[in-house]
Design a protein around this motif. Structure first.
Motif, mmCIF file in Angstrom:
data_model
loop_
_atom_site.group_PDB
_atom_site.id
_atom_site.type_symbol
_atom_site.label_atom_id
_atom_site.label_comp_id
_atom_site.label_asym_id
_atom_site.label_seq_id
_atom_site.Cartn_x
_atom_site.Cartn_y
_atom_site.Cartn_z
ATOM 1 N N GLU A 258 0.831 -1.200 0.000
ATOM 2 C CA GLU A 258 0.000 0.000 0.000
ATOM 3 C C GLU A 258 0.870 1.256 0.000
ATOM 4 O O GLU A 258 0.543 2.257 -0.632
ATOM 5 C CB GLU A 258 -0.895 -0.038 1.243
ATOM 6 C CG GLU A 258 -1.878 1.104 1.372
ATOM 7 C CD GLU A 258 -2.687 1.001 2.661
ATOM 8 O OE1 GLU A 258 -3.915 1.152 2.602
ATOM 9 O OE2 GLU A 258 -2.088 0.743 3.734
ATOM 10 N N HIS A 341 -5.418 -0.808 10.860
ATOM 11 C CA HIS A 341 -4.974 -1.171 9.508
ATOM 12 C C HIS A 341 -5.382 -2.608 9.197
ATOM 13 O O HIS A 341 -4.528 -3.473 8.977
ATOM 14 C CB HIS A 341 -3.450 -1.035 9.368
ATOM 15 C CG HIS A 341 -2.954 0.366 9.520
ATOM 16 N ND1 HIS A 341 -2.621 0.914 10.742
ATOM 17 C CD2 HIS A 341 -2.734 1.341 8.606
ATOM 18 C CE1 HIS A 341 -2.206 2.149 10.572
ATOM 19 N NE2 HIS A 341 -2.266 2.443 9.285
ATOM 20 N N PRO A 342 -6.675 -2.922 9.172
ATOM 21 C CA PRO A 342 -7.103 -4.304 8.919
ATOM 22 C C PRO A 342 -6.726 -4.762 7.501
ATOM 23 O O PRO A 342 -6.978 -4.053 6.528
ATOM 24 C CB PRO A 342 -8.624 -4.262 9.099
ATOM 25 C CG PRO A 342 -9.006 -2.818 8.932
ATOM 26 C CD PRO A 342 -7.824 -2.015 9.351
ATOM 27 N N THR A 343 -6.097 -5.926 7.434
ATOM 28 C CA THR A 343 -5.600 -6.434 6.148
ATOM 29 C C THR A 343 -6.714 -6.564 5.120
ATOM 30 O O THR A 343 -6.531 -6.238 3.942
ATOM 31 C CB THR A 343 -4.908 -7.794 6.356
ATOM 32 O OG1 THR A 343 -3.871 -7.632 7.323
ATOM 33 C CG2 THR A 343 -4.302 -8.302 5.065
ATOM 34 N N LYS A 344 -7.880 -7.048 5.555
ATOM 35 C CA LYS A 344 -9.004 -7.216 4.609
ATOM 36 C C LYS A 344 -9.344 -5.909 3.917
ATOM 37 O O LYS A 344 -9.618 -5.886 2.710
ATOM 38 C CB LYS A 344 -10.237 -7.725 5.358
ATOM 39 C CG LYS A 344 -10.305 -9.216 5.536
ATOM 40 C CD LYS A 344 -11.706 -9.572 6.054
ATOM 41 C CE LYS A 344 -11.781 -11.006 6.475
ATOM 42 N NZ LYS A 344 -13.125 -11.337 6.977
ATOM 43 N N GLU A 345 -9.337 -4.803 4.657
ATOM 44 C CA GLU A 345 -9.670 -3.496 4.081
ATOM 45 C C GLU A 345 -8.586 -3.041 3.106
ATOM 46 O O GLU A 345 -8.888 -2.483 2.045
ATOM 47 C CB GLU A 345 -9.846 -2.455 5.198
ATOM 48 C CG GLU A 345 -11.056 -2.699 6.083
ATOM 49 C CD GLU A 345 -12.350 -2.777 5.278
ATOM 50 O OE1 GLU A 345 -12.605 -1.867 4.452
ATOM 51 O OE2 GLU A 345 -13.103 -3.759 5.452
ATOM 52 N N ILE A 346 -7.334 -3.282 3.452
ATOM 53 C CA ILE A 346 -6.216 -2.888 2.571
ATOM 54 C C ILE A 346 -6.313 -3.647 1.246
ATOM 55 O O ILE A 346 -6.100 -3.082 0.171
ATOM 56 C CB ILE A 346 -4.866 -3.157 3.260
ATOM 57 C CG1 ILE A 346 -4.703 -2.245 4.481
ATOM 58 C CG2 ILE A 346 -3.703 -2.940 2.289
ATOM 59 C CD1 ILE A 346 -3.523 -2.573 5.361
ATOM 60 N N LYS A 348 -8.808 -4.609 -0.394
ATOM 61 C CA LYS A 348 -9.866 -4.123 -1.291
ATOM 62 C C LYS A 348 -9.347 -3.102 -2.295
ATOM 63 O O LYS A 348 -9.863 -2.987 -3.404
ATOM 64 C CB LYS A 348 -11.000 -3.509 -0.460
ATOM 65 C CG LYS A 348 -11.829 -4.551 0.274
ATOM 66 C CD LYS A 348 -12.886 -3.914 1.150
ATOM 67 C CE LYS A 348 -13.662 -4.975 1.931
ATOM 68 N NZ LYS A 348 -14.604 -4.385 2.890
ATOM 69 N N ASN A 349 -8.330 -2.354 -1.901
ATOM 70 C CA ASN A 349 -7.795 -1.305 -2.782
ATOM 71 C C ASN A 349 -6.391 -1.611 -3.291
ATOM 72 O O ASN A 349 -5.722 -0.740 -3.824
ATOM 73 C CB ASN A 349 -7.759 0.032 -2.013
ATOM 74 C CG ASN A 349 -9.130 0.448 -1.541
ATOM 75 O OD1 ASN A 349 -10.065 0.484 -2.324
ATOM 76 N ND2 ASN A 349 -9.270 0.728 -0.255
ATOM 77 N N GLU A 377 -11.150 -13.760 -0.251
ATOM 78 C CA GLU A 377 -11.060 -12.323 -0.536
ATOM 79 C C GLU A 377 -10.517 -12.033 -1.930
ATOM 80 O O GLU A 377 -10.861 -11.022 -2.546
ATOM 81 C CB GLU A 377 -10.153 -11.636 0.505
ATOM 82 C CG GLU A 377 -10.706 -11.610 1.919
ATOM 83 C CD GLU A 377 -11.924 -10.709 2.059
ATOM 84 O OE1 GLU A 377 -11.905 -9.587 1.509
ATOM 85 O OE2 GLU A 377 -12.903 -11.146 2.704
#
Length: 430
Positions: A258, A341-346, A348-349, A377
């Motif tokens: 990221e 900083h949840p990995t799942k959210e990162i 997504k982008n 995911e």
């Protein structure tokens, strides 16, 4: 000579070492005879023990190595196998069963390269990652040019798991990162590895610094600096620099991607995708269940751990919560940073190509609850590949049956199948 036999003395020796491991230096020193109490006071015992063990990582196993009798003295050696080193505690007992002599001896384990390594195909250069107070030493491994192997080469930066790891990610007699580096370099891939900041500068990490530390300072900052150094290496193709993370390094690899959008891709080896506190509780539950039934002490420890896990999950958790009230004594600051900083959210982008690898016998990172989530995911993305290796453990070393911490103390090597999988995936980017 005392009526104490070697079985009695072995028990006394193991009790002494256990007290050192539990930081009960006063109890340990109370077993010294009068001469030892003068020559090796409690303060000196503490200092000597910490100097050797603080950089050694977590304990894997401890047990009596050997016994001997010399000139009326009975000697018992106890080996402590830590993640990064083995330390032999050699104790001399007098006729009353008191300790009249003590030696703390670091034990070196010789590395034997796996069959898939050809050391004639690459060279190694010592480098420094970063500048100033937190600079760390590293090794850059560069393939040699040949008729079918010409530069610029793809480059991979290795990012360690938790704890004060060295550049080889040494765990007992195993050197996971050296296996990966030499295996990949034998196939024409440049690799950079380095000592973790928490190992190289262990003495600088005061209680105050540790209380404010997050994975940013522990892992991410040096990984980003290493990527930049790799890009500036003339023999490396700057457009084909990848990050390979193992364990904690794999879990935070998406955060590294990221922050550096010019990376060519990520290789995730045994990465957790769930909250850290959940995996800690799961690991303890697994380890305590290996013997079949849990002891009352283990049940009490688990109940206490559940309370601490709940404290981490509390929406009101603040940096002021003492670390002793949280799992493994990790600071609230560290947990809050991971929460934000949840990995799942990162993911997504994050559009980077990824290779997700998992050992089927891994008890530290769940093949079903972690690997399966990565797959759920990311399975719709064409630039992400997945591979689970049924017989490999958390270190990607082959074994049978239930995985245990003790097997980390047995020499093995990263499976050749893993080396082949990574190198074949990297070839897609030529």
């Amino acid at each position: 000579m005392s009526s104490l036999n070697f079985e009695n003395l072995k028990a006394l020796a193991e009790r002494f070492v256990s007290q050192l491991l539990q930081k009960n230096y006063d109890r340990a020193a109370s077993q010294f005879d009068d001469q030892m109490k003068t020559a090796f006071p409690e303060s000196e015992l503490k200092k000597s023990w910490q100097r050797l063990t603080l950089p050694a990582g977590d304990l894997i196993q401890m047990g009596v190595l050997q016994t001997a009798e010399m000139e009326g003295h009975r000697i018992v050696s106890v080996r402590c196998q830590f993640e990064l080193a083995a330390i032999d505690v050699q104790l001399v007992f007098n006729s009353q069963g008191q300790i009249s002599g003590l030696s703390l001896i670091p034990s070196k384990t010789e590395y034997h390269p796996p069959a898939y390594v050809d050391t004639s195909t690459f060279r190694e250069v010592e480098v420094t990652i970063g500048k100033g107070k937190w600079a760390v030493p590293g090794t850059l491994t560069i393939p040699n040019n040949s008729s079918d192997n010409t530069e610029p080469f793809p480059g991979v930066v290795l990012v360690h798991g938790s704890g004060p790891n060295d550049r080889d990610e040494t765990i007992g007699p195993n050197k996971i990162f050296r296996d990966l580096v030499w295996g990949l370099a034998s196939k024409g891939i440049g690799v950079l590895r380095y000592d973790k900041r928490t190992l190289k500068h262990a003495s600088e990490f005061t209680e105050d610094i540790v209380s404010k530390m997050t994975v940013k300072e522990e892992v991410i900052e040096d990984a980003l600096l290493a990527v930049n150094l790799m890009r500036e290496t003339p023999e490396i193709d700057s457009s084909r620099v990848f990050v390979l993370g193992h364990s904690l390094g794999a879990s935070v690899a998406p955060r590294i991607g990221e922050q550096d959008t010019d990376l060519a891709g990520l290789i995730i080896m045994a990465g957790t995708i769930r909250p850290l506190e959940d995996t800690i509780l799961e690991q303890f539950t697994y380890l305590y269940s290996l013997a079949g039934s849990m002891t009352d002490e283990q049940k009490a420890t688990l109940e206490s751990l559940k309370v601490k896990v709940a404290r981490v999950k509390d929406p009101e958790l603040s940096e002021g919560v003492p670390s002793k009230e949280l799992p493994l004594g990790i600071s609230a600051t560290y947990f809050l940073d991971l929460r934000s900083h949840p990995t799942k959210e990162i993911l997504k982008n994050l559009s980077l190509p990824m290779l997700i690898l998992q050992g089927g016998r891994d008890y530290q990172v769940s093949p079903t609850q972690d690997f399966q989530v990565w797959e759920d995911e990311l399975k719709s993305r064409k630039n992400v590949s997945f591979h689970i290796f049924p017989s490999l453990n958390h270190l990607f070393i082959e074994g049978k049956g239930k995985s245990t911490p003790q097997e980390y103390g047995v020499e093995g090597h990263v499976s050749e199948e893993v080396i082949e999988d990574i190198s074949q995936w990297l070839k897609k980017f030529e």
